[in-house]
Write a protein that holds these residues in place. Structure first.
Motif, PDB file in Angstrom:
ATOM      1  N   SER A  25     -18.844 -51.104  17.011  1.00  0.00           N
ATOM      2  CA  SER A  25     -19.984 -51.698  16.326  1.00  0.00           C
ATOM      3  C   SER A  25     -20.453 -52.895  17.128  1.00  0.00           C
ATOM      4  N   GLY A  26     -21.757 -53.071  17.172  1.00  0.00           N
ATOM      5  CA  GLY A  26     -22.325 -54.190  17.905  1.00  0.00           C
ATOM      6  C   GLY A  26     -22.524 -53.942  19.380  1.00  0.00           C
ATOM      7  N   PHE A  27     -22.096 -52.777  19.863  1.00  0.00           N
ATOM      8  CA  PHE A  27     -22.332 -52.423  21.258  1.00  0.00           C
ATOM      9  C   PHE A  27     -22.241 -50.907  21.404  1.00  0.00           C
ATOM     10  N   THR A  28     -22.658 -50.410  22.568  1.00  0.00           N
ATOM     11  CA  THR A  28     -22.714 -48.965  22.809  1.00  0.00           C
ATOM     12  C   THR A  28     -21.535 -48.544  23.655  1.00  0.00           C
ATOM     13  N   LEU A  29     -20.800 -47.562  23.149  1.00  0.00           N
ATOM     14  CA  LEU A  29     -19.610 -47.110  23.855  1.00  0.00           C
ATOM     15  C   LEU A  29     -19.925 -46.334  25.127  1.00  0.00           C
ATOM     16  N   ASP A  30     -21.155 -45.846  25.267  1.00  0.00           N
ATOM     17  CA  ASP A  30     -21.531 -45.015  26.418  1.00  0.00           C
ATOM     18  C   ASP A  30     -21.142 -45.648  27.748  1.00  0.00           C
ATOM     19  N   TYR A  31     -21.167 -46.980  27.806  1.00  0.00           N
ATOM     20  CA  TYR A  31     -20.977 -47.668  29.084  1.00  0.00           C
ATOM     21  C   TYR A  31     -19.525 -47.972  29.391  1.00  0.00           C
ATOM     22  N   TYR A  32     -18.617 -47.522  28.514  1.00  0.00           N
ATOM     23  CA  TYR A  32     -17.231 -47.958  28.631  1.00  0.00           C
ATOM     24  C   TYR A  32     -16.245 -46.797  28.705  1.00  0.00           C
ATOM     25  N   ASN A  33     -15.265 -46.971  29.580  1.00  0.00           N
ATOM     26  CA  ASN A  33     -14.075 -46.128  29.504  1.00  0.00           C
ATOM     27  C   ASN A  33     -13.239 -46.632  28.331  1.00  0.00           C
ATOM     28  N   ILE A  34     -12.540 -45.722  27.682  1.00  0.00           N
ATOM     29  CA  ILE A  34     -11.756 -46.088  26.504  1.00  0.00           C
ATOM     30  C   ILE A  34     -10.326 -45.596  26.648  1.00  0.00           C
ATOM     31  N   GLY A  35      -9.407 -46.470  26.297  1.00  0.00           N
ATOM     32  CA  GLY A  35      -7.999 -46.096  26.296  1.00  0.00           C
ATOM     33  C   GLY A  35      -7.418 -46.158  24.895  1.00  0.00           C
ATOM     34  N   TRP A  36      -6.412 -45.334  24.666  1.00  0.00           N
ATOM     35  CA  TRP A  36      -5.606 -45.389  23.445  1.00  0.00           C
ATOM     36  C   TRP A  36      -4.199 -45.845  23.824  1.00  0.00           C
ATOM     37  N   PHE A  37      -3.677 -46.755  23.030  1.00  0.00           N
ATOM     38  CA  PHE A  37      -2.337 -47.291  23.240  1.00  0.00           C
ATOM     39  C   PHE A  37      -1.589 -47.242  21.923  1.00  0.00           C
ATOM     40  N   ARG A  38      -0.289 -47.418  22.004  1.00  0.00           N
ATOM     41  CA  ARG A  38       0.498 -47.503  20.778  1.00  0.00           C
ATOM     42  C   ARG A  38       1.627 -48.501  20.977  1.00  0.00           C
ATOM     43  N   GLN A  39       2.057 -49.066  19.878  1.00  0.00           N
ATOM     44  CA  GLN A  39       3.155 -50.022  19.925  1.00  0.00           C
ATOM     45  C   GLN A  39       4.020 -49.847  18.691  1.00  0.00           C
ATOM     46  N   ALA A  40       5.269 -49.506  18.934  1.00  0.00           N
ATOM     47  CA  ALA A  40       6.252 -49.390  17.861  1.00  0.00           C
ATOM     48  C   ALA A  40       6.991 -50.714  17.731  1.00  0.00           C
ATOM     49  N   PRO A  41       7.573 -50.989  16.579  1.00  0.00           N
ATOM     50  CA  PRO A  41       8.295 -52.258  16.388  1.00  0.00           C
ATOM     51  C   PRO A  41       9.375 -52.454  17.445  1.00  0.00           C
ATOM     52  N   GLY A  42       9.383 -53.634  18.051  1.00  0.00           N
ATOM     53  CA  GLY A  42      10.391 -53.963  19.045  1.00  0.00           C
ATOM     54  C   GLY A  42      10.175 -53.345  20.414  1.00  0.00           C
ATOM     55  N   LYS A  43       9.057 -52.645  20.575  1.00  0.00           N
ATOM     56  CA  LYS A  43       8.783 -51.996  21.861  1.00  0.00           C
ATOM     57  C   LYS A  43       7.504 -52.542  22.472  1.00  0.00           C
ATOM     58  N   GLU A  44       7.361 -52.340  23.774  1.00  0.00           N
ATOM     59  CA  GLU A  44       6.149 -52.766  24.462  1.00  0.00           C
ATOM     60  C   GLU A  44       4.997 -51.810  24.147  1.00  0.00           C
ATOM     61  N   ARG A  45       3.788 -52.334  24.318  1.00  0.00           N
ATOM     62  CA  ARG A  45       2.614 -51.487  24.130  1.00  0.00           C
ATOM     63  C   ARG A  45       2.599 -50.417  25.222  1.00  0.00           C
ATOM     64  N   GLU A  46       2.361 -49.194  24.797  1.00  0.00           N
ATOM     65  CA  GLU A  46       2.450 -48.037  25.691  1.00  0.00           C
ATOM     66  C   GLU A  46       1.102 -47.339  25.771  1.00  0.00           C
ATOM     67  N   GLY A  47       0.664 -47.047  26.986  1.00  0.00           N
ATOM     68  CA  GLY A  47      -0.570 -46.298  27.158  1.00  0.00           C
ATOM     69  C   GLY A  47      -0.380 -44.852  26.768  1.00  0.00           C
ATOM     70  N   VAL A  48      -1.315 -44.305  26.009  1.00  0.00           N
ATOM     71  CA  VAL A  48      -1.235 -42.926  25.527  1.00  0.00           C
ATOM     72  C   VAL A  48      -2.228 -42.036  26.257  1.00  0.00           C
ATOM     73  N   SER A  49      -3.480 -42.495  26.342  1.00  0.00           N
ATOM     74  CA  SER A  49      -4.510 -41.671  26.939  1.00  0.00           C
ATOM     75  C   SER A  49      -5.713 -42.535  27.256  1.00  0.00           C
ATOM     76  N   CYS A  50      -6.535 -42.084  28.198  1.00  0.00           N
ATOM     77  CA  CYS A  50      -7.821 -42.730  28.391  1.00  0.00           C
ATOM     78  C   CYS A  50      -8.858 -41.695  28.796  1.00  0.00           C
ATOM     79  N   ILE A  51     -10.109 -42.074  28.604  1.00  0.00           N
ATOM     80  CA  ILE A  51     -11.225 -41.183  28.900  1.00  0.00           C
ATOM     81  C   ILE A  51     -12.317 -41.996  29.582  1.00  0.00           C
TER      82      ILE A  51
END
Length: 127
Positions: A25-51
């Motif tokens: 919201s407030g901007f257009t996603l068309d211009y951006y690559n997007i990544g998905w990450f996840r973080q479980a309790p006590g663990k580091e943030r982990e990259g899952v996927s990007c497009i």
């Protein structure tokens, strides 16, 4: 207000599916690559996927390859993460972020490639 908003998380049994959404919201996603990450309790943030912003390039962590699919609908200003065959170890808070998806040299799934993050959505895989 400029923000990324994740949704679609919840409680699912092992072997089940969820589809996460990352809406801008407030901007257009068309211009951006997007990544998905996840973080479980006590663990580091982990990259899952990007497009890539065009949708022609995608990357996946080995742990989710062949189970998760990233896609985007620029007309809806939204990126999706379809998650199938979910396992208890997939439980985490899932975040989306805008970034370089590998173009900055850290690797497509490195958090250092990303600079604007959503607040996250909880995914719990449990029987």
């Amino acid at each position: 207000q400029v923000q990324l908003v994740e949704s679609g998380g919840g409680l699912v049994q092992p072997g089940g599916s969820l589809r996460l959404s990352c809406a801008a919201s407030g901007f257009t996603l068309d211009y951006y690559n997007i990544g998905w990450f996840r973080q479980a309790p006590g663990k580091e943030r982990e990259g899952v996927s990007c497009i890539s912003k065009s949708g022609t390039s995608t990357y996946y962590a080995d742990s989710v390859k062949d189970r998760f699919t990233i896609s985007r609908d620029n007309a809806k200003n939204t990126v999706y993460l379809q998650m199938n065959s979910l396992k208890p170890e997939d439980s985490a808070v899932y975040y989306c972020a805008t970034g370089a998806c590998g173009l900055a040299g850290w690797g497509p799934l490195s958090p250092y490639e990303y600079d604007f993050w959503g607040q996250g959505t909880q995914v719990t895989v449990s029987s």
